[in-house]
Design an enzyme around this catalytic site. Structure first.
Site, mmCIF file in Angstrom:
data_model
loop_
_atom_site.group_PDB
_atom_site.id
_atom_site.type_symbol
_atom_site.label_atom_id
_atom_site.label_comp_id
_atom_site.label_asym_id
_atom_site.label_seq_id
_atom_site.Cartn_x
_atom_site.Cartn_y
_atom_site.Cartn_z
ATOM 1 C CG HIS A 120 -2.029 -1.067 1.065
ATOM 2 N ND1 HIS A 120 -2.828 -1.490 2.102
ATOM 3 C CD2 HIS A 120 -2.420 -1.808 -0.010
ATOM 4 C CE1 HIS A 120 -3.660 -2.428 1.673
ATOM 5 N NE2 HIS A 120 -3.423 -2.644 0.399
ATOM 6 C CD GLU A 216 -11.166 -8.299 16.970
ATOM 7 O OE1 GLU A 216 -11.595 -8.081 18.121
ATOM 8 O OE2 GLU A 216 -11.536 -7.683 15.965
#
Ligand code: OAD
Length: 254
Positions: A120, A216
């Protein structure tokens, strides 16, 4: 605190394993760089359409530059963390270790990783809209916004915005390394932004053992053979400790 690590993963922690490390914003979170999604995510507070698209820049280059200048100043004040430094240890230990990042902050380089495939772009690169010249500019707090090139044209941040193509060569190399690796780490990424988010699936399809490291479960969890739940700045140093044990035992055997 240590997380449980499978015997399969331990068995892959040998120098001949071909490794890919694929990182996202989460690897820099412990340095103080905000993530994009989830709790305290940048995109909860700001709108992508107003800051990270070519249309946003065309409509209001100063506003977009103010946001990038703020990020440049933030990153210039912080340091790489234990996760970035562990990646450097991986490179030293494995004969083949390719680092691919979606991050533009340059913290992998500052930790000591020489070769990073930056999918990116780079917060520290600027590109002229008139003459097309790209260069590194490490000035934090740019003197005028939007900044100008020596040719008089307007500079833009050297990052990839939504709706733009990834740097072709970096992405081709990333896919190639991913297809060839034995062990693929997906670290601190929500794996929601494509085409970068294809990489964990490509690794899996080509037979790599895919390990997610995240606080997570992310979208990459579906592709993962093993999920190590916790902070990358704690889990990656734990893996480095295993590498050191492996290194010490192979020296004893000689
Ligand atoms: P996200 O913000 O989407 O995801 C960050 C991930 O890091 C989440 O899954 C978090 O659970 C996890 N995380 C947070 N703290 C962590 C920690 N200490 N250790 C490990 N994991 C942690 O960031 P990216 O996936 O990198 O693109 O986002 C991808 C792209 O979307 C970015 O490159 C940027 C963004 O919009 C562009 O600007 C083009």
């Amino acid at each position: 605190m240590s997380v449980p690590v499978s015997s399969k993963l331990r068995s892959l922690l040998v120098p001949s394993t071909r490794v890919v490390v694929f990182t996202g914003a989460g690897v820099s979170a412990e340095s103080g760089v905000p993530v994009f999604r989830g709790r305290n995510g940048i995109w909860n507070e700001f709108r992508v359409e107003e800051l990270a698209t070519p249309a946003a820049f065309a409509a209001d280059p100063r506003k977009v530059w103010e946001w990038y200048d703020w990020r440049r100043q933030l990153v210039s004040r912080i340091e790489p963390n234990a996760g970035h430094r562990a990646v450097v240890e991986f490179e030293r230990f494995f004969h083949s270790c390719v680092v691919i990042t979606q991050n533009v902050d340059g913290l992998h380089n500052r930790a000591g990783t020489q070769q990073v495939l930056k999918l990116h772009g780079d917060l520290w690169e600027v590109r002229c809209l008139s003459c097309g010249l790209s260069r590194t500019d490490l000035t934090s707090a740019l003197p005028s916004l939007p900044p100008s090139c020596d040719c008089g044209g307007m500079l833009r941040p050297g990052v990839v915005w939504f709706g733009e193509n990834l740097p072709l060569l970096a992405f081709e190399r990333a896919v190639d390394a991913t297809e060839r690796c034995d062990l693929f780490f997906s670290i601190g990424t929500s794996a929601e932004v494509y085409p970068a988010a294809h990489l964990p699936g490509i690794a899996r399809q080509h037979g790599a053992y895919v390990v997610e490291v995240n606080v997570e479960r992310s979208a990459a969890a579906e592709m993962a053979d093993e999920i190590l739940l916790g902070k990358s700045g704690e889990i990656l140093p734990q893996l480095v400790r295993y590498l050191r044990v492996e290194e010490a035992s192979s020296v004893e055997e000689m």
